[in-house]
Design a protein around this motif. Structure first.
Motif, PDB file in Angstrom:
ATOM      1  N   ARG A   1      34.266  16.330   9.540  1.00 49.84           N
ATOM      2  CA  ARG A   1      34.561  16.563  10.968  1.00 49.84           C
ATOM      3  C   ARG A   1      34.869  15.258  11.684  1.00 49.84           C
ATOM      4  O   ARG A   1      35.782  15.189  12.517  1.00 49.84           O
ATOM      5  CB  ARG A   1      33.383  17.268  11.654  1.00 49.84           C
ATOM      6  CG  ARG A   1      33.265  18.735  11.281  1.00 49.84           C
ATOM      7  CD  ARG A   1      32.137  19.410  12.032  1.00 49.84           C
ATOM      8  NE  ARG A   1      32.254  19.185  13.447  1.00 49.84           N
ATOM      9  CZ  ARG A   1      31.219  19.002  14.270  1.00 49.84           C
ATOM     10  NH1 ARG A   1      29.990  19.032  13.816  1.00 49.84           N
ATOM     11  NH2 ARG A   1      31.406  18.825  15.552  1.00 49.84           N
ATOM     12  N   GLY A   2      34.123  14.212  11.366  1.00 49.88           N
ATOM     13  CA  GLY A   2      34.369  12.906  11.978  1.00 49.88           C
ATOM     14  C   GLY A   2      35.741  12.372  11.616  1.00 49.88           C
ATOM     15  O   GLY A   2      36.468  11.850  12.476  1.00 49.88           O
TER      16      GLY A   2
ATOM     17  N   ARG B   1      46.731  19.056  10.870  1.00 51.70           N
ATOM     18  CA  ARG B   1      45.387  19.089  11.453  1.00 51.70           C
ATOM     19  C   ARG B   1      44.828  20.511  11.397  1.00 51.70           C
ATOM     20  O   ARG B   1      43.661  20.725  11.066  1.00 51.70           O
ATOM     21  CB  ARG B   1      45.431  18.586  12.896  1.00 51.70           C
ATOM     22  CG  ARG B   1      44.067  18.628  13.559  1.00 51.70           C
ATOM     23  CD  ARG B   1      44.121  18.133  15.000  1.00 51.70           C
ATOM     24  NE  ARG B   1      42.847  18.319  15.630  1.00 51.70           N
ATOM     25  CZ  ARG B   1      41.823  17.492  15.496  1.00 51.70           C
ATOM     26  NH1 ARG B   1      41.942  16.411  14.746  1.00 51.70           N
ATOM     27  NH2 ARG B   1      40.679  17.725  16.104  1.00 51.70           N
TER      28      ARG B   1
ATOM     29  N   ARG C   1      38.440  14.170  13.541  1.00 47.60           N
ATOM     30  CA  ARG C   1      38.579  13.679  14.913  1.00 47.60           C
ATOM     31  C   ARG C   1      39.397  12.389  14.972  1.00 47.60           C
ATOM     32  O   ARG C   1      40.056  12.111  15.962  1.00 47.60           O
ATOM     33  CB  ARG C   1      37.198  13.442  15.539  1.00 47.60           C
ATOM     34  CG  ARG C   1      36.546  14.701  16.046  1.00 47.60           C
ATOM     35  CD  ARG C   1      35.373  14.399  16.949  1.00 47.60           C
ATOM     36  NE  ARG C   1      34.246  13.818  16.262  1.00 47.60           N
ATOM     37  CZ  ARG C   1      33.298  14.521  15.649  1.00 47.60           C
ATOM     38  NH1 ARG C   1      33.345  15.828  15.645  1.00 47.60           N
ATOM     39  NH2 ARG C   1      32.297  13.921  15.056  1.00 47.60           N
ATOM     40  N   GLU C   2      39.364  11.602  13.886  1.00 48.12           N
ATOM     41  CA  GLU C   2      40.122  10.356  13.832  1.00 48.12           C
ATOM     42  C   GLU C   2      41.555  10.579  13.343  1.00 48.12           C
ATOM     43  O   GLU C   2      42.307   9.625  13.174  1.00 48.12           O
ATOM     44  CB  GLU C   2      39.413   9.362  12.908  1.00 48.12           C
ATOM     45  CG  GLU C   2      38.056   8.926  13.418  1.00 48.12           C
ATOM     46  CD  GLU C   2      37.271   8.142  12.372  1.00 48.12           C
ATOM     47  OE1 GLU C   2      37.816   7.846  11.286  1.00 48.12           O
ATOM     48  OE2 GLU C   2      36.098   7.830  12.651  1.00 48.12           O
TER      49      GLU C   2
ATOM     50  N   ARG D   1      43.039  18.174  22.832  1.00 47.90           N
ATOM     51  CA  ARG D   1      41.690  17.603  22.832  1.00 47.90           C
ATOM     52  C   ARG D   1      41.201  17.499  21.401  1.00 47.90           C
ATOM     53  O   ARG D   1      41.651  18.197  20.517  1.00 47.90           O
ATOM     54  CB  ARG D   1      40.739  18.444  23.681  1.00 47.90           C
ATOM     55  CG  ARG D   1      40.199  19.645  22.993  1.00 47.90           C
ATOM     56  CD  ARG D   1      39.259  20.444  23.876  1.00 47.90           C
ATOM     57  NE  ARG D   1      38.715  21.509  23.075  1.00 47.90           N
ATOM     58  CZ  ARG D   1      37.523  21.455  22.484  1.00 47.90           C
ATOM     59  NH1 ARG D   1      36.750  20.430  22.664  1.00 47.90           N
ATOM     60  NH2 ARG D   1      37.114  22.448  21.732  1.00 47.90           N
ATOM     61  N   TRP D   2      40.269  16.591  21.151  1.00 48.64           N
ATOM     62  CA  TRP D   2      39.694  16.450  19.816  1.00 48.64           C
ATOM     63  C   TRP D   2      38.757  17.618  19.588  1.00 48.64           C
ATOM     64  O   TRP D   2      37.871  17.881  20.383  1.00 48.64           O
ATOM     65  CB  TRP D   2      38.934  15.131  19.692  1.00 48.64           C
ATOM     66  CG  TRP D   2      39.855  13.957  19.677  1.00 48.64           C
ATOM     67  CD1 TRP D   2      40.000  13.034  20.659  1.00 48.64           C
ATOM     68  CD2 TRP D   2      40.766  13.602  18.648  1.00 48.64           C
ATOM     69  NE1 TRP D   2      40.945  12.130  20.294  1.00 48.64           N
ATOM     70  CE2 TRP D   2      41.436  12.443  19.064  1.00 48.64           C
ATOM     71  CE3 TRP D   2      41.089  14.150  17.408  1.00 48.64           C
ATOM     72  CZ2 TRP D   2      42.399  11.817  18.293  1.00 48.64           C
ATOM     73  CZ3 TRP D   2      42.046  13.526  16.639  1.00 48.64           C
ATOM     74  CH2 TRP D   2      42.686  12.375  17.092  1.00 48.64           C
ATOM     75  N   HIS D   3      38.933  18.306  18.498  1.00 48.08           N
ATOM     76  CA  HIS D   3      38.149  19.491  18.175  1.00 48.08           C
ATOM     77  C   HIS D   3      36.651  19.188  18.219  1.00 48.08           C
ATOM     78  O   HIS D   3      36.186  18.237  17.637  1.00 48.08           O
ATOM     79  CB  HIS D   3      38.535  19.991  16.785  1.00 48.08           C
ATOM     80  CG  HIS D   3      37.833  21.248  16.400  1.00 48.08           C
ATOM     81  ND1 HIS D   3      38.144  22.452  16.957  1.00 48.08           N
ATOM     82  CD2 HIS D   3      36.826  21.472  15.561  1.00 48.08           C
ATOM     83  CE1 HIS D   3      37.348  23.370  16.442  1.00 48.08           C
ATOM     84  NE2 HIS D   3      36.546  22.793  15.590  1.00 48.08           N
ATOM     85  N   GLY D   4      35.927  20.006  18.956  1.00 43.22           N
ATOM     86  CA  GLY D   4      34.483  19.867  19.016  1.00 43.22           C
ATOM     87  C   GLY D   4      33.986  18.899  20.065  1.00 43.22           C
ATOM     88  O   GLY D   4      32.792  18.752  20.253  1.00 43.22           O
ATOM     89  N   GLU D   5      34.882  18.235  20.756  1.00 43.33           N
ATOM     90  CA  GLU D   5      34.478  17.248  21.747  1.00 43.33           C
ATOM     91  C   GLU D   5      34.486  17.857  23.142  1.00 43.33           C
ATOM     92  O   GLU D   5      35.127  18.867  23.399  1.00 43.33           O
ATOM     93  CB  GLU D   5      35.444  16.060  21.727  1.00 43.33           C
ATOM     94  CG  GLU D   5      35.427  15.288  20.422  1.00 43.33           C
ATOM     95  CD  GLU D   5      34.110  14.589  20.177  1.00 43.33           C
ATOM     96  OE1 GLU D   5      33.599  13.951  21.104  1.00 43.33           O
ATOM     97  OE2 GLU D   5      33.595  14.698  19.051  1.00 43.33           O
TER      98      GLU D   5
ATOM     99  N   GLU E   1      41.440  21.804   9.603  1.00 39.55           N
ATOM    100  CA  GLU E   1      40.398  22.532  10.326  1.00 39.55           C
ATOM    101  C   GLU E   1      40.013  23.803   9.580  1.00 39.55           C
ATOM    102  O   GLU E   1      38.835  24.106   9.385  1.00 39.55           O
ATOM    103  CB  GLU E   1      40.862  22.899  11.729  1.00 39.55           C
ATOM    104  CG  GLU E   1      40.924  21.743  12.691  1.00 39.55           C
ATOM    105  CD  GLU E   1      41.505  22.126  14.038  1.00 39.55           C
ATOM    106  OE1 GLU E   1      42.006  23.264  14.183  1.00 39.55           O
ATOM    107  OE2 GLU E   1      41.453  21.300  14.949  1.00 39.55           O
TER     108      GLU E   1
ATOM    109  N   ASN F   1      43.441  13.692   8.215  1.00 44.00           N
ATOM    110  CA  ASN F   1      43.396  15.061   7.697  1.00 44.00           C
ATOM    111  C   ASN F   1      43.028  15.124   6.218  1.00 44.00           C
ATOM    112  O   ASN F   1      42.117  15.857   5.833  1.00 44.00           O
ATOM    113  CB  ASN F   1      44.733  15.755   7.925  1.00 44.00           C
ATOM    114  CG  ASN F   1      45.089  15.869   9.390  1.00 44.00           C
ATOM    115  OD1 ASN F   1      44.237  15.734  10.260  1.00 44.00           O
ATOM    116  ND2 ASN F   1      46.350  16.092   9.675  1.00 44.00           N
TER     117      ASN F   1
END
Length: 195
Positions: A99-100, A176, A103-104, A24-28, A180, A107
């Motif tokens: 952060r955006g 990734r 998510r894309e 999953r995308w971190h934070g989503e 993070e 890195n």
């Protein structure tokens, strides 16, 4: 046709939870899709069948609590407040941008954006003075504040590899997970020093 609700349970292993977290995308929020095939008797004893898909949206806070409950992961919330201070607001915006990008799947650009936020901390007179005095000492003789200043220096140095391609850093590759960790470390330092 009357409807009814029926709770059901299923089993997900700790390993499956870890894989879901990695994917999953971190934070989503996490979207779970469950394909159902149901059979039940009607009032006349005939079997009724049906299929469908159940959609469940799990918000990040609920997801993290469930992961902790099964000892599959742990999280720490980190709030970096925005104030009227222009430099701090800029630093927070850069972390948000990082952060955006993360998510894309970008890195290195994410690290570069976060590094710009840390640069403001690194260049404050307080951190500059502490870094200078810390570098003149053996690491075990440094004060707590000097050790924090060296954390700023080291995280900044690590992040610089994403922004430069000199003979030392040209072979650096950031996963990734690396991105993070660097972004979270920078966010923590910005929060601690107030940009």
């Amino acid at each position: 046709m009357p409807t009814s609700s029926q709770p059901f349970t299923t089993f997900i292993s700790d390993e499956q939870l870890r894989i879901m977290e990695r994917l999953r995308w971190h934070g989503e929020a996490l979207l779970l899709l469950v394909n159902l095939s149901l059979t039940r008797p009607d009032a006349n004893g005939r079997l009724l069948t049906g299929t469908g898909t159940l959609n469940a949206m799990v918000q990040p806070g609920d997801w993290f609590r469930e992961l902790e409950r099964v000892d599959a992961a742990s999280y720490v919330e980190l709030l970096v407040p925005v104030t009227e201070d222009h430099a701090r607001a800029t630093a927070v915006r850069r972390i948000r941008d990082a952060r955006g990008m993360l998510r894309e799947g970008k890195n290195e650009p994410a690290i570069v954006s976060a590094r710009a936020a840390l640069e403001q901390v690194k260049n404050t007179p307080e951190v500059k003075a502490l870094s200078k005095s810390a570098k003149a000492k053996n690491s075990r003789d440094r004060t707590q504040d000097e050790r924090w200043a060296m954390v700023v220096e080291d995280v900044y140095s690590l992040a610089c590899g994403a922004a430069h391609d000199d003979e030392t850093t040209e072979s650096f590759v950031y996963s990734r997970q690396d991105a993070e960790v660097i972004i979270v470390a920078i966010a923590g330092l910005v929060a601690r020093y107030g940009a």
